[in-house]
Write a protein that holds these residues in place. Structure first.
Motif, mmCIF file in Angstrom:
data_model
loop_
_atom_site.group_PDB
_atom_site.id
_atom_site.type_symbol
_atom_site.label_atom_id
_atom_site.label_comp_id
_atom_site.label_asym_id
_atom_site.label_seq_id
_atom_site.Cartn_x
_atom_site.Cartn_y
_atom_site.Cartn_z
ATOM 1 N N VAL A 107 12.398 1.479 42.251
ATOM 2 C CA VAL A 107 13.030 0.205 40.850
ATOM 3 C C VAL A 107 12.721 -0.837 41.380
ATOM 4 N N SER A 108 11.634 -1.807 40.556
ATOM 5 C CA SER A 108 11.189 -2.778 40.596
ATOM 6 C C SER A 108 12.442 -4.083 39.616
ATOM 7 N N PRO A 109 13.597 -5.125 40.664
ATOM 8 C CA PRO A 109 13.696 -5.374 39.573
ATOM 9 C C PRO A 109 12.795 -6.624 38.714
ATOM 10 N N PRO A 110 13.523 -7.558 37.860
ATOM 11 C CA PRO A 110 12.687 -8.085 37.326
ATOM 12 C C PRO A 110 12.636 -9.372 37.881
ATOM 13 N N GLY A 111 11.276 -9.949 38.301
ATOM 14 C CA GLY A 111 10.815 -10.423 38.571
ATOM 15 C C GLY A 111 10.358 -10.144 40.166
ATOM 16 N N LEU A 112 10.454 -9.164 41.012
ATOM 17 C CA LEU A 112 10.868 -8.852 41.846
ATOM 18 C C LEU A 112 9.089 -8.168 42.126
ATOM 19 N N HIS A 113 8.711 -7.480 41.127
ATOM 20 C CA HIS A 113 7.448 -6.830 41.339
ATOM 21 C C HIS A 113 6.644 -7.545 42.143
ATOM 22 N N THR A 114 5.697 -6.671 42.969
ATOM 23 C CA THR A 114 4.647 -7.060 43.751
ATOM 24 C C THR A 114 2.892 -6.055 43.184
ATOM 25 N N ARG A 115 2.417 -7.221 43.273
ATOM 26 C CA ARG A 115 0.863 -6.346 43.341
ATOM 27 C C ARG A 115 0.178 -5.056 44.107
ATOM 28 N N GLY A 116 1.172 -5.741 45.245
ATOM 29 C CA GLY A 116 0.992 -4.794 46.793
ATOM 30 C C GLY A 116 1.522 -3.392 46.717
ATOM 31 N N TRP A 331 -9.200 -0.392 44.446
ATOM 32 C CA TRP A 331 -9.231 -1.792 43.807
ATOM 33 C C TRP A 331 -8.145 -1.742 42.755
ATOM 34 N N SER A 332 -7.342 -1.322 42.147
ATOM 35 C CA SER A 332 -6.009 -0.946 41.338
ATOM 36 C C SER A 332 -4.596 -1.596 41.918
ATOM 37 N N ASP A 333 -4.426 -2.593 41.155
ATOM 38 C CA ASP A 333 -2.448 -3.246 42.716
ATOM 39 C C ASP A 333 -1.505 -1.368 41.437
ATOM 40 N N ASN A 334 -0.785 -1.922 42.696
ATOM 41 C CA ASN A 334 0.918 -0.917 42.223
ATOM 42 C C ASN A 334 1.293 -1.409 41.077
#
Length: 553
Positions: A107-116, A331-334
């Motif tokens: 579960v991605s917390p706000p502001g902590l998501h990475t595109r990898g 080539w797409s991000d997570n």
């Protein structure tokens, strides 16, 4: 009775036995200070002051302690104690960050998501926690081997930091959490070197003050502690080297050119790759002819499924087609977690709008990708002029990809994916290329792909199933439909065959249901499968009604 300092009451406080001074020891230790000098030092008490007075009645009246006495400890110095407290504080901070990164995978917390994938920053933090834990466990046993090993780790971590910051694609994927994690790992590795050196200094200081000379020997327990710490650090070195090699491969793969562009979606949180081949054409009435929109199955679109569409384009079966990579593929991000099939459909819609692409669409999907296409079709039914599904996944079978055991294995593979053992071995010994790793046969080894599979697993039997079930109620019933199934898969799994038949009732406008007898799940891997698929695609473009056939040969 044992006194505070570990000596028997009434005995000589300097001790006896192997740890006492013998003839010749004074020559090795240098001249001893006079008793007047001792008294002067005791009057000016500080952290280096004597702990015990001299015992003039003992066999050794010089007042020194046995080197094995518990009072001879570097912890007598406040500097050493302060460094240890700081190390414990750093471990607590690292552990809290480690827990936050672990949660962000699911579960991605706000502001902590990475595109990898998020697995690299988690691995760096795990390595940091391991370094600190090792430093605390063996804090009072400093050694040169440990300092040299920590210096090697710090050197490779600095290289990792440079690679992440210097390569734009890796920097974008790792984001600030990845950069912060590798910087913190490098700083902690250097901190371990510093603290070990200070403890060694403090140990010598206390030995000179309390025993009269620095101790040059170690106990068996001390040697075992140093040996264990060194072996663990060597394992850390191997891990760091593998992570560095994986980053080098990622930097190499980042230079691979792609067709199409990446487009930001979901409030600019991540990018997805979209490409369109061919020119926009119109029919006799001036209306745009349909564009084929490809949704791949379990592998990236570019991995031979798109090649089939390109052949159909070259054979003039279709005039134009577009394909994209779902989040985490090629080539797409997570995407942020959790991420469902409906969210992928929304990301595709947004990417098409940003790219300026318009329908009408003929949706061609395979395997699990058919779930995304069905949701997309229900939400854009006015723009969809046909649906073609190749051995599609039925929503009642989503439990197979949403099982807890599969999810745990995906998570475990993700955690060790930064080591890149398979990718490094494939590049060195099997000649695997950038194409193989980005979208080809080895794409499944990347952390992004594993994260995407894990995201699909986590919500397959909940969010995704609810979305695709809801899509049935709003699916246009007159949309032309073609289903091409794998004969091999149907014979092997009767439930799969039954669900294939149910999917032919997705609309009231079934054009054909073909079962290609000798084709596997990836029907296009056989000549007959490619022939049937291209034929049915041309028919659905022309809106022809066909008598269903079974292609066994």
């Amino acid at each position: 009775m044992v006194s505070l300092w570990g000596t028997k009451k009434g005995d000589d406080p300097v001790g006896s036995g192997s740890g006492s001074l013998h003839e010749g020891d004074e020559d090795r230790a240098g001249p001893r200070p006079s008793r007047r000098e001792y008294r002067r030092r005791e009057d000016e008490a500080d952290e280096r002051s004597r702990l015990l007075p001299a015992n003039p009645r003992g066999p050794h009246s010089d007042g020194y302690l046995d080197p094995d006495d518990p009072a001879v400890s570097p912890y007598n110095l406040w500097t050493v104690r302060f460094l240890r407290y700081l190390t414990i504080l750093f471990l607590i901070i690292t552990f809290l960050w480690w827990v936050l990164l672990l949660v962000s995978i699911f579960v991605s917390p706000p502001g902590l998501h990475t595109r990898g994938s998020g697995f690299f920053d988690f691995s760096f933090t795990t390595l940091t926690a391991g370094n600190l834990l090792l430093a605390i466990l063996f804090f009072a046993q400093p050694s040169k081997a440990m300092r040299v090993s920590s210096a090697i780790i710090a050197g490779f971590l600095l290289v990792d930091m440079i690679l992440i910051v210097a390569v734009p694609r890796i920097r974008a994927e790792e984001g600030w959490p990845g950069i912060a994690s590798v910087v913190w790992a490098a700083l902690i590795a250097m901190w371990c070197i510093l603290s070990d050196r200070v403890v060694e200094w403090g140990k010598k200081e206390e030995e000179v003050r309390l025993t009269g000379r620095p101790e040059t020997r170690r106990t068996l327990r001390g040697w075992l502690a140093v040996l264990a710490a060194t072996i663990i650090l060597i394992v850390y070195i191997a891990i760091t080297i593998l992570m560095t090699a994986t980053l080098i491969i990622r930097a190499r793969d980042a230079s691979l050119e792609m067709d199409g562009e990446r487009y930001f979606v979901d409030g600019d949180k991540y990018q997805v790759h979209l490409a369109c081949i061919g020119n926009i054409t119109t029919d006799e009435d001036g209306k745009r002819t349909p564009t084929v929109l490809i949704e791949a199955g379990e592998n990236p679109s570019e991995y031979d499924f798109e090649h089939w569409a390109y052949n159909a384009y070259q054979n003039s079966s279709i005039d134009r087609y577009c394909y994209w990579d779902r989040p985490g593929y090629a080539w797409s991000d997570n995407a942020p977690s959790p991420h469902s099939a409906g969210m992928s459909a929304d990301a595709l819609s947004e990417a098409l709008a940003v790219a300026g692409e318009e329908g009408p669409w003929i949706l061609v999907s395979a395997g699990t990708g058919s779930i995304v296409s069905r949701i997309f079709s229900s939400r854009h039914f006015r723009d969809v002029s046909g649906i073609m599904m190749i051995d599609p996944m039925h929503e009642d079978l989503l439990y197979k990809i949403g099982s807890p055991s599969r999810g745990f294995m995906l998570w475990a593979w993700g955690v060790i994916s930064p080591l890149g053992i398979e990718r490094i071995g494939g590049a060195i010994f099997k000649g695997r290329t950038r194409e193989d790793r980005v979208y080809g046969r080895n794409a499944y080894q990347s952390g992004k792909y594993i994260k995407a599979q894990l995201q699909e697993n986590l919500v397959a039997n909940s969010l995704t199933k609810n979305e695709v079930v809801s899509s049935r109620t709003i699916q246009s019933r007159d949309t032309p439909l073609v289903v091409v199934s794998s004969g091999v898969h149907c014979r092997k799994d009767p439930e799969w065959e039954q669900k294939q038949k149910e999917l032919t009732n997705l609309t009231d406008n079934l054009l054909a249901w073909d079962v290609v007898g000798k084709a596997p799940h990836e029907v296009w891997h056989t000549y007959e499968g490619r022939r049937v698929m291209e034929m049915r695609l041309a028919d659905i473009v022309a809106q022809k009604y066909i008598v269903p056939v079974e292609a066994d040969e």
